[in-house]
Design a protein around this motif. Structure first.
Motif, PDB file in Angstrom:
ATOM      1  N   GLN A  23       0.861  -1.387  -0.100  1.00 31.50           N
ATOM      2  CA  GLN A  23       0.041   0.016  -0.027  1.00 31.50           C
ATOM      3  C   GLN A  23       0.816   1.401   0.134  1.00 31.50           C
ATOM      4  O   GLN A  23       0.485   2.275  -0.438  1.00 31.50           O
ATOM      5  CB  GLN A  23      -0.941   0.040   1.245  1.00 31.50           C
ATOM      6  CG  GLN A  23      -0.379  -0.035   2.573  1.00 31.50           C
ATOM      7  CD  GLN A  23      -0.149  -1.193   3.213  1.00 31.50           C
ATOM      8  OE1 GLN A  23      -0.397  -2.348   2.298  1.00 31.50           O
ATOM      9  NE2 GLN A  23       0.025  -1.421   4.378  1.00 31.50           N
ATOM     10  N   ARG A  26       1.536   1.816  -3.705  1.00 33.05           N
ATOM     11  CA  ARG A  26       0.441   2.365  -4.137  1.00 33.05           C
ATOM     12  C   ARG A  26       0.194   3.836  -4.082  1.00 33.05           C
ATOM     13  O   ARG A  26       0.043   4.395  -4.815  1.00 33.05           O
ATOM     14  CB  ARG A  26      -0.701   1.581  -3.505  1.00 33.05           C
ATOM     15  CG  ARG A  26      -2.174   2.175  -4.330  1.00 33.05           C
ATOM     16  CD  ARG A  26      -3.195   1.123  -3.423  1.00 33.05           C
ATOM     17  NE  ARG A  26      -4.622   1.410  -4.137  1.00 33.05           N
ATOM     18  CZ  ARG A  26      -5.189   0.663  -5.087  1.00 33.05           C
ATOM     19  NH1 ARG A  26      -4.737  -0.342  -5.479  1.00 33.05           N
ATOM     20  NH2 ARG A  26      -6.474   1.090  -5.676  1.00 33.05           N
ATOM     21  N   PRO A  49      -1.014  -4.180  -4.261  1.00 28.81           N
ATOM     22  CA  PRO A  49      -1.801  -2.790  -4.468  1.00 28.81           C
ATOM     23  C   PRO A  49      -1.060  -1.933  -5.076  1.00 28.81           C
ATOM     24  O   PRO A  49      -1.702  -1.096  -5.904  1.00 28.81           O
ATOM     25  CB  PRO A  49      -1.599  -2.342  -3.002  1.00 28.81           C
ATOM     26  CG  PRO A  49      -1.829  -3.614  -2.075  1.00 28.81           C
ATOM     27  CD  PRO A  49      -0.922  -4.667  -2.826  1.00 28.81           C
ATOM     28  N   TYR A 356      -6.891   0.332  -0.147  1.00 25.63           N
ATOM     29  CA  TYR A 356      -5.689  -0.151  -0.534  1.00 25.63           C
ATOM     30  C   TYR A 356      -5.885  -1.177  -1.688  1.00 25.63           C
ATOM     31  O   TYR A 356      -4.825  -1.490  -2.124  1.00 25.63           O
ATOM     32  CB  TYR A 356      -4.632  -0.557   0.407  1.00 25.63           C
ATOM     33  CG  TYR A 356      -4.475   0.341   1.568  1.00 25.63           C
ATOM     34  CD1 TYR A 356      -4.638   1.617   1.355  1.00 25.63           C
ATOM     35  CD2 TYR A 356      -3.862  -0.047   2.814  1.00 25.63           C
ATOM     36  CE1 TYR A 356      -4.174   2.589   2.555  1.00 25.63           C
ATOM     37  CE2 TYR A 356      -3.770   0.803   4.006  1.00 25.63           C
ATOM     38  CZ  TYR A 356      -3.638   2.016   3.829  1.00 25.63           C
ATOM     39  OH  TYR A 356      -3.609   3.206   4.861  1.00 25.63           O
TER      40      TYR A 356
END
Length: 397
Positions: A23, A26, A49, A356
């Protein structure tokens, strides 16, 4: 001394690289793309993610020589989203003339708790009384003052994993055996009042910017709530925040660090500060910066990599960030997940939801966060309590 990889600027439209597909990667992709950059992510997970939002995904292990060579050919600057990436992979990318932030040498220190504490103490910054534990004999030789304490694996521990509270030497020996005898650190339990964190960004020119200090609440070893205000009405708290900021800057300078760095501190009941740990990357406690600051921690990460000037870290409004774990997908006693009531949470107008993109909710798994931004800290706390209630989360304290 400035090297050839430190002095150039990458214009928007160029490629930036990321080791890691979680995440944090991301959110970095979103920030870098908003600046006009394209992002290539190296990660072994096809559905990570970051991998699903990146402009390009190299599916390979973090130590895969061919994957690293392809990453180096694809971009001129690379960063990482987690501290357990092999330091030698970062060194290999630097040898391939990539600008790497942070360096493999800096990460090597931070990803080993023994080396990390030794380094922090060498900078004249307090840490908890501790001992390196590599054998059962080291536990027998440990000073009595370290009990009760916490035994932590030296490497690969995170979010409370690889840790055990030990009241006695015998309990420490049993926990060490449970950890398969890997190197550990034994820390004395300290009289904790609360926890804070400092997130900063440092450029290759040595300039740095520091975000407002977050006050953090952990549950079961995982960050649950971060609270940030423009000013602290308590002069003693404000003084401690200034001291923590000074210590974080000294740590970054001592590491020769470039990029985004978080330093977590314990504030003890007597008001003194000790460093808990360092994260060589953007940090969960800095997620509030996406919605509450002029420039987020992820935008700063992209700016450092591209050789751009650092942005403002000014706080636009008080904020409360709530970590969303997979637990809220499950009713008490249930084994089958159901969708949380997002509509009820977003009925609070000040709430900003960030999920996420993880396909499976599991208890204890970080699935997203909500940041509540309001005109006053009291209002932000009240609104955060409403969001927590709507999602079936424990009330923020």
């Amino acid at each position: 001394m400035t090297s050839s990889t430190d002095s150039f600027t990458i214009a928007p439209g160029g490629w930036l690289g990321m080791l890691g597909g979680g995440q944090l990667g991301r959110m970095f992709c979103h920030a870098a793309q908003s600046l006009g950059y394209r992002v290539v992510v190296l990660d072994p997970d096809a559905e990570g993610p970051a991998a699903v939002v990146a402009d390009r995904h190299i599916r390979a292990a973090y130590d895969d020589a061919d994957g690293l060579a392809e990453l180096a050919r694809s971009c001129r600057a690379v960063t990482t989203e987690f501290e357990n990436v092999p330091a030698d992979s970062l060194r290999a990318l630097a040898a391939a003339q990539c600008r790497v932030s942070p360096t493999g040498d800096a990460v090597a220190i931070v990803q080993d708790r023994i080396a990390e504490k030794t380094f922090i103490a060498s900078q004249g910054i307090p840490v908890a009384p501790h001992a390196a534990i590599r054998t059962q004999q080291d536990l027998l030789d440990a000073p009595d003052m370290l009990f009760p304490g916490i035994l932590k694996v030296a490497r690969l521990g995170y979010d409370g994993k690889g840790q055990a509270r030990v009241a006695s030497r015998a309990e420490a020996q049993a926990a060490f055996a449970e950890f398969d005898g890997v190197p550990c650190v034994l820390e004395a339990l300290m009289p904790l009042d609360y926890e804070i964190s400092v997130v900063l960004a440092r450029g290759f020119d040595g300039a740095d910017v520091v975000f407002p200090v977050a006050r953090n609440l952990h549950r079961d070893g995982i960050l649950a709530v971060s609270t940030v205000a423009a000013t602290d009405s308590d002069p003693a708290h404000a003084q401690r925040q200034a001291k923590a900021t000074e210590a974080a800057r000294a740590i970054a300078q001592g590491l020769g660090y470039h990029g985004v760095l978080c330093v977590e501190f314990f504030v003890l009941t007597d008001g003194s500060l000790i460093v808990n740990e360092i994260a060589p990357r953007p940090h969960n406690s800095g997620h509030y910066t996406i919605d509450a600051c002029v420039s987020s921690q992820f935008e700063q990460q992209a700016r450092v990599m591209a050789g751009l000037p650092l942005g403002s870290t000014a706080l636009l409004a008080p904020a409360v960030m709530l970590n969303i774990l997979g637990d809220i997908w499950f009713e008490p006693g249930a084994t089958t997940p159901r969708e949380p009531n997002w509509s009820a949470a977003l009925a609070v107008p000040s709430a900003k939801l960030h999920l996420y993109g993880k396909h499976e909710a599991r208890r204890g798994r970080k699935m997203g966060h909500v940041t509540v931004v309001a005109a006053t800290l009291d209002q932000a706390r009240a609104d955060a309590a409403r969001v927590a209630a709507a999602l079936g989360m424990a009330a923020p304290e």
